[in-house]
Scaffold this motif. Structure first.
Motif, mmCIF file in Angstrom:
data_model
loop_
_atom_site.group_PDB
_atom_site.id
_atom_site.type_symbol
_atom_site.label_atom_id
_atom_site.label_comp_id
_atom_site.label_asym_id
_atom_site.label_seq_id
_atom_site.Cartn_x
_atom_site.Cartn_y
_atom_site.Cartn_z
ATOM 1 N N PRO A 36 0.689 -1.233 -0.105
ATOM 2 C CA PRO A 36 0.157 0.169 -0.034
ATOM 3 C C PRO A 36 0.741 1.364 -0.094
ATOM 4 O O PRO A 36 1.752 1.426 0.797
ATOM 5 C CB PRO A 36 -0.728 -0.148 1.342
ATOM 6 N N PRO A 37 0.804 2.202 -1.009
ATOM 7 C CA PRO A 37 1.513 3.601 -1.172
ATOM 8 C C PRO A 37 1.100 4.396 -0.202
ATOM 9 O O PRO A 37 -0.002 4.465 0.322
ATOM 10 C CB PRO A 37 1.066 3.849 -2.385
ATOM 11 N N ILE A 38 2.181 5.332 0.189
ATOM 12 C CA ILE A 38 1.781 6.456 1.119
ATOM 13 C C ILE A 38 0.542 7.182 0.478
ATOM 14 O O ILE A 38 0.482 7.516 -0.637
ATOM 15 C CB ILE A 38 2.953 7.132 1.257
ATOM 16 N N GLY A 62 11.452 0.106 2.416
ATOM 17 C CA GLY A 62 10.102 -0.221 2.100
ATOM 18 C C GLY A 62 9.689 0.849 0.573
ATOM 19 O O GLY A 62 8.990 1.598 0.571
ATOM 20 N N ALA A 63 10.408 0.256 -0.556
ATOM 21 C CA ALA A 63 10.109 1.156 -1.819
ATOM 22 C C ALA A 63 8.711 0.780 -2.307
ATOM 23 O O ALA A 63 8.005 1.957 -2.826
ATOM 24 C CB ALA A 63 11.103 0.786 -2.756
ATOM 25 N N GLY A 64 7.965 -0.404 -1.892
ATOM 26 C CA GLY A 64 6.732 -0.559 -2.731
ATOM 27 C C GLY A 64 6.983 -0.421 -4.115
ATOM 28 O O GLY A 64 7.821 -0.858 -4.698
ATOM 29 N N VAL A 67 5.960 5.042 -4.883
ATOM 30 C CA VAL A 67 5.011 6.391 -4.849
ATOM 31 C C VAL A 67 5.823 7.355 -3.982
ATOM 32 O O VAL A 67 6.088 8.637 -4.237
ATOM 33 C CB VAL A 67 3.645 5.850 -4.235
ATOM 34 N N SER A 68 6.141 6.758 -2.562
ATOM 35 C CA SER A 68 6.735 7.447 -1.801
ATOM 36 C C SER A 68 8.066 8.196 -2.463
ATOM 37 O O SER A 68 8.683 9.306 -2.196
ATOM 38 C CB SER A 68 6.823 7.096 -0.484
ATOM 39 N N GLU A 86 14.072 -2.729 -0.525
ATOM 40 C CA GLU A 86 12.960 -3.627 -0.746
ATOM 41 C C GLU A 86 13.103 -4.865 -0.559
ATOM 42 O O GLU A 86 13.956 -5.450 -1.336
ATOM 43 C CB GLU A 86 12.191 -2.913 -2.151
ATOM 44 N N LEU A 87 12.370 -5.475 0.107
ATOM 45 C CA LEU A 87 12.468 -7.039 0.369
ATOM 46 C C LEU A 87 12.110 -7.967 -1.208
ATOM 47 O O LEU A 87 12.526 -8.781 -1.176
ATOM 48 C CB LEU A 87 11.549 -7.512 1.391
ATOM 49 N N GLU A 88 11.052 -7.397 -1.369
ATOM 50 C CA GLU A 88 10.283 -8.327 -2.579
ATOM 51 C C GLU A 88 10.980 -8.005 -3.873
ATOM 52 O O GLU A 88 10.846 -6.735 -4.432
ATOM 53 C CB GLU A 88 8.852 -7.903 -2.783
ATOM 54 N N ASN A 91 8.526 -5.965 -6.059
ATOM 55 C CA ASN A 91 8.295 -4.623 -6.085
ATOM 56 C C ASN A 91 9.249 -3.768 -6.402
ATOM 57 O O ASN A 91 9.274 -2.806 -7.008
ATOM 58 C CB ASN A 91 8.078 -4.883 -4.533
ATOM 59 N N ALA A 116 15.775 -5.517 5.055
ATOM 60 C CA ALA A 116 16.336 -4.210 5.775
ATOM 61 C C ALA A 116 17.574 -4.257 6.645
ATOM 62 O O ALA A 116 18.448 -3.949 6.655
ATOM 63 C CB ALA A 116 15.280 -3.318 6.261
ATOM 64 N N ASP A 134 8.884 2.850 5.910
ATOM 65 C CA ASP A 134 7.515 2.355 5.333
ATOM 66 C C ASP A 134 7.392 1.011 5.040
ATOM 67 O O ASP A 134 6.997 0.843 3.793
ATOM 68 C CB ASP A 134 6.935 3.412 4.191
ATOM 69 N N ASP A 136 7.533 -3.325 6.781
ATOM 70 C CA ASP A 136 6.918 -4.078 8.072
ATOM 71 C C ASP A 136 7.068 -3.558 9.281
ATOM 72 O O ASP A 136 8.135 -3.124 9.674
ATOM 73 C CB ASP A 136 7.371 -5.388 8.070
ATOM 74 N N TYR A 143 14.453 -0.347 12.813
ATOM 75 C CA TYR A 143 14.788 0.628 11.727
ATOM 76 C C TYR A 143 15.084 1.924 12.251
ATOM 77 O O TYR A 143 15.924 2.593 11.781
ATOM 78 C CB TYR A 143 13.580 0.869 10.688
HETATM 79 C C1 LIG Z 1 3.670 -0.093 2.747
HETATM 80 S S1 LIG Z 1 4.840 -0.808 1.493
HETATM 81 C C2 LIG Z 1 5.646 0.501 0.900
HETATM 82 C C3 LIG Z 1 5.029 1.611 0.160
HETATM 83 C C4 LIG Z 1 5.987 2.732 -0.440
HETATM 84 N N1 LIG Z 1 6.673 3.193 0.383
HETATM 85 C C5 LIG Z 1 4.959 3.726 -1.333
HETATM 86 O O1 LIG Z 1 4.423 4.629 -0.830
HETATM 87 O O2 LIG Z 1 4.893 3.212 -2.397
HETATM 88 C C6 LIG Z 1 5.622 -1.795 2.374
HETATM 89 C C7 LIG Z 1 6.963 -2.169 1.699
HETATM 90 O O3 LIG Z 1 7.758 -2.879 2.349
HETATM 91 C C8 LIG Z 1 8.496 -3.880 1.872
HETATM 92 N N2 LIG Z 1 9.046 -4.829 3.090
HETATM 93 C C9 LIG Z 1 8.310 -5.515 4.101
HETATM 94 N N3 LIG Z 1 9.418 -5.951 4.930
HETATM 95 C C10 LIG Z 1 10.535 -5.630 4.422
HETATM 96 C C11 LIG Z 1 11.897 -5.640 5.047
HETATM 97 N N4 LIG Z 1 12.163 -6.498 6.022
HETATM 98 N N5 LIG Z 1 12.922 -5.207 4.259
HETATM 99 C C12 LIG Z 1 12.520 -4.627 3.282
HETATM 100 N N6 LIG Z 1 11.401 -4.108 2.825
HETATM 101 C C13 LIG Z 1 10.345 -4.662 3.400
HETATM 102 C C14 LIG Z 1 7.373 -4.507 1.303
HETATM 103 O O4 LIG Z 1 7.600 -5.570 0.255
HETATM 104 C C15 LIG Z 1 6.449 -3.583 0.947
HETATM 105 O O5 LIG Z 1 6.668 -3.318 -0.721
#
Ligand SMILES: C[S@@+](CC[C@H](N)C(=O)[O-])C[C@H]1O[C@@H](n2cnc3c(N)ncnc32)[C@H](O)[C@@H]1O
Length: 218
Positions: A36-38, A62-64, A67-68, A86-88, A91, A116, A134, A136, A143
């Motif tokens: 979910p984006p900011i 957390g790049a997602g 958007v942010s 970014e973990l995934e 993404n 992270a 942004d 987990d 963090y």
């Molecule tokens: C809320 S989304 C980020 C949205 C993004 N900031 C945006 O505004 O578009 C959270 C992101 O954190 C990533 N994430 C979750 N756990 C993580 C970790 N341990 N290390 C790095 N990224 C992680 C997820 O895969 C997801 O893409």
């Protein structure tokens, strides 16, 4: 008690700055990916923080789908670089595509695919102007400690979701994530290393300046 007029004002402020096509497209992708984006209110606040501080070296956890990152890049000077973790892999790929689609020069972004807590320890102390968290929510306390270490004195910390879907403000809500975020916010409020503010934009953007402990000023 929040009045209907106050809710209308909050919604008005949230939508006040419309998003361009690149951000709208990244937002759709983020939602599809379950990242979910900011909100646009939080994004605009991030852009403001980046612009006001002249942030050249920015870290995001957390790049997602980006958007942010796009909001921050717009506020940063043209030679500013965003490093986003970014973990995934999917993404991370989509975030890279979002930056490219918005016309961001490739040398301005560094997307690191990984966990992270594996990446942050390799990053240098006191070298960054802005850190945005942004990812987990369970990881937030760790963090934050890394962010404070990475920031130069006077640098900015920003954390999204610190009101956590209106749950943090309600003391009757005590699930694990809500309690973690509520306690973290209160601890940081009293943390002598920071000057803090909890901005009621979007899902709650916690913002703080790292004090200069050598001079006790910023
Ligand atoms: C809320 S989304 C980020 C949205 C993004 N900031 C945006 O505004 O578009 C959270 C992101 O954190 C990533 N994430 C979750 N756990 C993580 C970790 N341990 N290390 C790095 N990224 C992680 C997820 O895969 C997801 O893409």
């Amino acid at each position: 008690m929040t009045s209907a007029a106050q809710l209308t004002s909050l919604a008005y402020a949230e939508q006040f700055i419309p998003e361009d096509e690149a951000r709208e497209s990244a937002r759709t992708t983020g939602a599809e990916l379950g990242a979910p984006p900011i909100g646009s209110g939080g994004g605009a606040a991030l852009r403001l923080l980046a612009a006001a501080s002249g942030a050249r070296h920015v870290v995001e956890i957390g790049a997602g789908a980006g958007v942010s990152g796009l909001w921050m890049l717009e506020g940063m000077p043209e030679d500013g670089v965003l490093t986003t973790i970014e973990l995934e892999p999917e993404n991370a790929l989509r975030a890279k595509r979002s930056y490219a689609a918005a016309g961001i020069a490739p040398h301005r972004t560094r997307v690191i695919t990984g966990r992270a807590l594996d990446v942050l320890p390799r990053m240098n102390d006191a070298s960054y102007d802005l850190v945005h968290i942004d990812a987990d929510k369970e990881g937030y306390p760790e963090y934050v400690e890394h962010a404070i270490r990475l920031l130069r004195p006077g640098g900015l910390l920003a954390m999204d979701n610190m009101l956590w879907h209106d749950r943090v403000a309600d003391p009757a809500v005590r699930d694990e994530t809500t309690t973690l975020l509520r306690n973290l916010g209160k601890e940081l409020r009293d943390d002598e290393r920071l000057i803090v503010s909890l901005l009621p934009v979007g899902d709650g953007l916690f913002a703080a300046v790292k004090r200069d402990t050598a001079t006790r000023r910023r």
